[in-house]
Design a protein around this motif. Sequence first.
Motif, PDB file in Angstrom:
ATOM      1  N   MET A 219       0.816  -1.193   0.000  1.00 30.32           N
ATOM      2  CA  MET A 219       0.000   0.000   0.000  1.00 30.32           C
ATOM      3  C   MET A 219       0.862   1.260   0.000  1.00 30.32           C
ATOM      4  O   MET A 219       0.492   2.262  -0.577  1.00 30.32           O
ATOM      5  CB  MET A 219      -0.917  -0.039   1.222  1.00 30.32           C
ATOM      6  CG  MET A 219      -2.017   0.968   1.149  1.00 30.32           C
ATOM      7  SD  MET A 219      -3.136   0.543  -0.169  1.00 30.32           S
ATOM      8  CE  MET A 219      -4.398   1.703   0.098  1.00 30.32           C
ATOM      9  N   LYS A 220       2.007   1.181   0.624  1.00 28.60           N
ATOM     10  CA  LYS A 220       2.878   2.344   0.669  1.00 28.60           C
ATOM     11  C   LYS A 220       3.414   2.683  -0.713  1.00 28.60           C
ATOM     12  O   LYS A 220       3.595   3.847  -1.048  1.00 28.60           O
ATOM     13  CB  LYS A 220       4.031   2.105   1.631  1.00 28.60           C
ATOM     14  CG  LYS A 220       3.606   2.025   3.073  1.00 28.60           C
ATOM     15  CD  LYS A 220       4.790   1.811   3.981  1.00 28.60           C
ATOM     16  CE  LYS A 220       4.335   1.697   5.418  1.00 28.60           C
ATOM     17  NZ  LYS A 220       5.468   1.489   6.310  1.00 28.60           N
TER      18      LYS A 220
ATOM     19  N   ASN B 188       0.788   4.629  -2.627  1.00 26.37           N
ATOM     20  CA  ASN B 188       0.729   6.020  -2.164  1.00 26.37           C
ATOM     21  C   ASN B 188       1.867   6.844  -2.755  1.00 26.37           C
ATOM     22  O   ASN B 188       1.679   7.996  -3.146  1.00 26.37           O
ATOM     23  CB  ASN B 188       0.783   6.085  -0.642  1.00 26.37           C
ATOM     24  CG  ASN B 188      -0.490   5.566  -0.008  1.00 26.37           C
ATOM     25  OD1 ASN B 188      -1.535   5.527  -0.643  1.00 26.37           O
ATOM     26  ND2 ASN B 188      -0.389   5.155   1.240  1.00 26.37           N
ATOM     27  N   LYS B 189       3.064   6.257  -2.838  1.00 28.86           N
ATOM     28  CA  LYS B 189       4.195   6.966  -3.421  1.00 28.86           C
ATOM     29  C   LYS B 189       3.981   7.219  -4.905  1.00 28.86           C
ATOM     30  O   LYS B 189       4.300   8.293  -5.415  1.00 28.86           O
ATOM     31  CB  LYS B 189       5.480   6.173  -3.208  1.00 28.86           C
ATOM     32  CG  LYS B 189       5.944   6.145  -1.777  1.00 28.86           C
ATOM     33  CD  LYS B 189       7.197   5.295  -1.629  1.00 28.86           C
ATOM     34  CE  LYS B 189       7.608   5.187  -0.181  1.00 28.86           C
ATOM     35  NZ  LYS B 189       8.787   4.312  -0.020  1.00 28.86           N
TER      36      LYS B 189
ATOM     37  N   SER C 280       1.382   9.976  -5.345  1.00 24.70           N
ATOM     38  CA  SER C 280       1.984  11.274  -5.019  1.00 24.70           C
ATOM     39  C   SER C 280       2.899  11.756  -6.145  1.00 24.70           C
ATOM     40  O   SER C 280       2.875  12.929  -6.515  1.00 24.70           O
ATOM     41  CB  SER C 280       2.775  11.182  -3.718  1.00 24.70           C
ATOM     42  OG  SER C 280       1.926  10.840  -2.656  1.00 24.70           O
TER      43      SER C 280
END
Length: 72
Positions: free
Chosen positions: A1-2, A5-6, A9
């Motif tokens: 999930m991280k 998100n990156k 972004s």
Amino acid sequence: MKTINKLVSAFFLLAITLIHAQSTPPNPIGGGSGGNGTGAPSSPIDMYVYGLGIIAVMFIAFFTKKYSGKKI
């Protein structure tokens, strides 16, 4: 999930950078606008916007169909 998100972004940062890439600087004090018609800079890509939009939709449909059966 991280990682997602990156990536999201980074995508928004790139999109905002591209949106502001052709902004014109403000006129200096006492300077005129130059009288160049509409005031917007012309870009050679302007006449291909509709074609590029159609190609983008076709690519989205193609890759959606291609990867819809595969589970990641």
